[in-house]
Design an enzyme around this catalytic site. Structure first.
Site, mmCIF file in Angstrom:
data_model
loop_
_atom_site.group_PDB
_atom_site.id
_atom_site.type_symbol
_atom_site.label_atom_id
_atom_site.label_comp_id
_atom_site.label_asym_id
_atom_site.label_seq_id
_atom_site.Cartn_x
_atom_site.Cartn_y
_atom_site.Cartn_z
ATOM 1 N N LYS A 23 0.777 -1.188 -0.035
ATOM 2 C CA LYS A 23 0.129 0.061 0.038
ATOM 3 C C LYS A 23 0.693 1.189 -0.034
ATOM 4 O O LYS A 23 0.747 2.242 -0.593
ATOM 5 C CB LYS A 23 -0.919 -0.176 1.214
ATOM 6 C CG LYS A 23 -1.879 1.070 1.423
ATOM 7 C CD LYS A 23 -3.044 0.749 2.165
ATOM 8 C CE LYS A 23 -3.079 0.820 3.616
ATOM 9 N NZ LYS A 23 -3.114 2.351 3.982
ATOM 10 N N SER A 24 1.945 1.261 0.713
ATOM 11 C CA SER A 24 2.702 2.555 0.905
ATOM 12 C C SER A 24 3.386 2.796 -0.465
ATOM 13 O O SER A 24 3.553 3.851 -0.759
ATOM 14 C CB SER A 24 3.702 2.432 2.071
ATOM 15 O OG SER A 24 3.382 2.124 3.264
ATOM 16 N N GLY A 95 -4.755 7.982 5.509
ATOM 17 C CA GLY A 95 -4.061 9.303 6.248
ATOM 18 C C GLY A 95 -2.822 9.309 5.225
ATOM 19 O O GLY A 95 -2.348 10.253 5.218
ATOM 20 N N SER A 168 7.547 9.107 11.886
ATOM 21 C CA SER A 168 6.589 8.934 11.034
ATOM 22 C C SER A 168 6.902 9.125 9.464
ATOM 23 O O SER A 168 7.427 10.114 9.262
ATOM 24 C CB SER A 168 5.318 10.150 11.524
ATOM 25 O OG SER A 168 4.535 10.277 10.376
ATOM 26 N N GLN A 170 4.975 9.059 7.225
ATOM 27 C CA GLN A 170 4.028 10.326 6.533
ATOM 28 C C GLN A 170 4.311 11.558 6.545
ATOM 29 O O GLN A 170 4.259 12.319 5.656
ATOM 30 C CB GLN A 170 2.515 9.842 7.178
ATOM 31 C CG GLN A 170 1.803 8.664 6.634
ATOM 32 C CD GLN A 170 0.582 8.186 7.145
ATOM 33 O OE1 GLN A 170 0.033 9.090 7.903
ATOM 34 N NE2 GLN A 170 -0.083 7.069 6.646
ATOM 35 N N ASP A 318 2.275 -1.015 12.256
ATOM 36 C CA ASP A 318 1.048 -1.673 11.778
ATOM 37 C C ASP A 318 0.781 -2.952 12.329
ATOM 38 O O ASP A 318 -0.433 -3.604 12.164
ATOM 39 C CB ASP A 318 0.672 -1.485 10.044
ATOM 40 C CG ASP A 318 0.836 -0.112 9.841
ATOM 41 O OD1 ASP A 318 0.383 0.844 10.540
ATOM 42 O OD2 ASP A 318 1.054 0.346 8.484
HETATM 43 C C1 S3P Z 1 2.549 4.837 6.343
HETATM 44 C C2 S3P Z 1 3.072 5.205 7.405
HETATM 45 C C3 S3P Z 1 2.587 4.756 8.886
HETATM 46 C C4 S3P Z 1 1.844 3.600 8.632
HETATM 47 C C5 S3P Z 1 0.482 3.800 7.825
HETATM 48 C C6 S3P Z 1 1.408 3.948 6.282
HETATM 49 C C7 S3P Z 1 3.126 5.229 4.846
HETATM 50 O O1 S3P Z 1 2.100 5.736 9.454
HETATM 51 O O2 S3P Z 1 1.101 3.444 9.921
HETATM 52 O O3 S3P Z 1 -0.106 2.617 7.522
HETATM 53 O O4 S3P Z 1 2.594 4.903 3.866
HETATM 54 O O5 S3P Z 1 3.808 6.429 5.299
HETATM 55 P P1 S3P Z 1 2.732 7.210 10.357
HETATM 56 O O6 S3P Z 1 3.676 7.755 9.309
HETATM 57 O O7 S3P Z 1 1.416 7.910 10.853
HETATM 58 O O8 S3P Z 1 3.398 6.397 11.078
#
Ligand code: S3P
Length: 432
Positions: A23-24, A95, A168, A170, A318
């Site tokens: 997914k990421s 998110g 993080s 994200q 996760d």
């Molecule tokens: C993700 C980062 C993580 C993870 C999320 C996907 C990403 O979140 O929990 O499912 O794709 O960058 P955080 O950056 O808030 O830790």
């Protein structure tokens, strides 16, 4: 939609399983294709709801995206040519869509509004707005910048030196995307390294991005044109983790998990499962587009409880709820601390675990930042399990139900579609 989940009883997991695409990496490949110069091809893109939100957002911004059999073709328009839209850009439950797009759109010359579903509206957004404002972005969020909807106004961005208060990926990625528009250097320091897919992809595309003494240094240049590319997305380790867990816990199981991403910033769970005694062997390791991938051979194992090293938390963020289940079946005490981030995911995952484990009469001690479980325990009660519309909690509860004596009814099982549309089919295929 309620789903009645029946126990596995004397059956087991056998054969091969290929997890859905990561997914990421899927989100990131869409984003960089949309701002590349020319047409990029993405093979094996995840088509779950979260990634559809990112695809739809770019369509709304005027990017042509078509599906041609097993690939997506994205006609990139370059860094500065994302279109205007007077409509709200809906990020749904995702998110990653909201936080990464905020960084990217902060540097465009237009006004945008980003919003999400009831879960995303509760999640913290100040963590991206704070560094964005230091970069001179003009962003306004609801509740004094705590939440979305977010409004983004045009502005001229500058580079920053920023220490992330919490690890993080994200937030880190949002800053890196905003820095594309500064023509300056940005330095990011994380308390503990989180997933580095954005950095890997940027390296692959030829950006001037370096990791030096735990600092990410990215100098952007207006003259740099992002090349069009071809991506082949590996399987998602986070989704593989559900199948690893089931295989480790169900007597007689043996499963070969194929073509899964093994980026070390993602595989903390693998380390912990092995430390607990899990019989997991890695095969056919190879790098493709900078990302390590391979196969995992997993066998049913006798597990013992451990205290999980806090440094591993961002590398398994996760997968932590799965450790609670492994702990229930392991001999001794299993403990997680420093995982307060679980409180601000798609649900408050620590609160949701507590509620479900209490309903199941399972002994668990909760902390503000983790839990301690005592094993082994039998899962006897048939109960109604509410994942609070959180896909990862719904998949965890499915596993709890199949290894229990009497099964369970899972509320809102459709939320799993956010990340793993054919989860039940794939699971049923390997149960024999
Ligand atoms: C993700 C980062 C993580 C993870 C999320 C996907 C990403 O979140 O929990 O499912 O794709 O960058 P955080 O950056 O808030 O830790």
């Amino acid at each position: 939609m309620d789903k009645n989940i029946i126990p596995i009883r004397n059956r087991k997991l056998k054969g091969e399983f290929t997890p859905p695409s990561d997914k990421s990496i899927s989100h990131r490949s869409i984003i960089f294709s949309a701002i590349a110069n020319g047409s990029s091809h993405i093979y094996n893109l995840l088509t779950a709801e979260d990634c559809k939100k990112t695809l739809d957002a770019f369509r709304q911004l005027g990017i042509k995206i078509i599906r041609d059999k097993d690939k997506y073709i994205i006609e990139g328009q370059g860094l500065n040519n994302l279109g205007k839209t007077s409509k709200i850009i809906g990020c749904g439950n995702s998110g990653t869509t909201m936080r990464l797009l905020t960084g990217l759109l902060a540097g465009q010359n237009n006004h945008y509004i980003l919003d999400g579903d009831s879960s995303l509206r509760k999640r913290p957004m100040k963590r991206i707005i704070t560094p964005m404002k230091q970069m001179n972005a003009k962003i306004k969020g609801k509740n004094k910048d705590q939440n979305c909807p977010l409004q983004i106004f045009p502005s001229k961005l500058n580079g920053i030196s920023y220490q992330l208060p919490v690890a993080s990926a994200q937030v880190k990625s949002s800053i890196l995307l905003a820095n594309l528009y500064t023509n300056q250097e940005t330095i990011i320091k994380e308390p503990n390294p989180s997933r580095d897919h954005t950095e890997i992809l940027m390296n692959y595309l030829g950006f001037n991005i370096k990791l030096n003494d735990d600092k990410i240094i990215f100098r952007s240049s207006q003259n740099f044109k992002i090349p069009n590319s071809q991506y082949t997305i590996p399987g998602d380790f986070s989704q593989a983790a559900y199948f690893i867990t089931a295989t480790l816990l169900i007597p007689g199981s043996e499963l070969l998990i194929k073509n899964v991403n093994l980026n070390p910033t993602r595989t903390g769970f693998l380390k912990v499962a092995k430390q607990m005694g899990g019989n997991i062997k890695t095969r056919n390791k190879q790098f493709l587009q900078g990302e390590l991938r391979g196969d995992l051979l997993v066998k049913y194992s006798f597990l013992k409880g451990i205290k999980v090293n806090e440094k591993l938390i961002p590398k398994m963020i996760d997968e932590i709820p799965l450790i609670a289940l492994l702990g229930i079946k392991a001999e001794g005490i299993t403990e997680i601390t420093s995982a307060e981030e679980l409180r601000v995911k798609e649900s408050d995952r620590l609160a949701v675990i507590r509620k479900a484990f209490n309903n199941l009469d399972l002994d668990i001690k909760m902390f503000s930042d983790g839990f301690r479980v005592y094993g082994p325990q039998e899962i006897k009660n048939k109960t109604y399990l509410d994942p609070y519309l959180d896909h990862r909690m719904a998949m965890l509860f499915t596993l709890i139900a199949i290894i229990s004596d009497n099964g369970a009814v899972l509320k809102d099982s459709q939320c799993i579609k956010n990340s793993f549309p054919n989860f039940f089919d794939k699971l049923n295929k390997v149960i024999v």
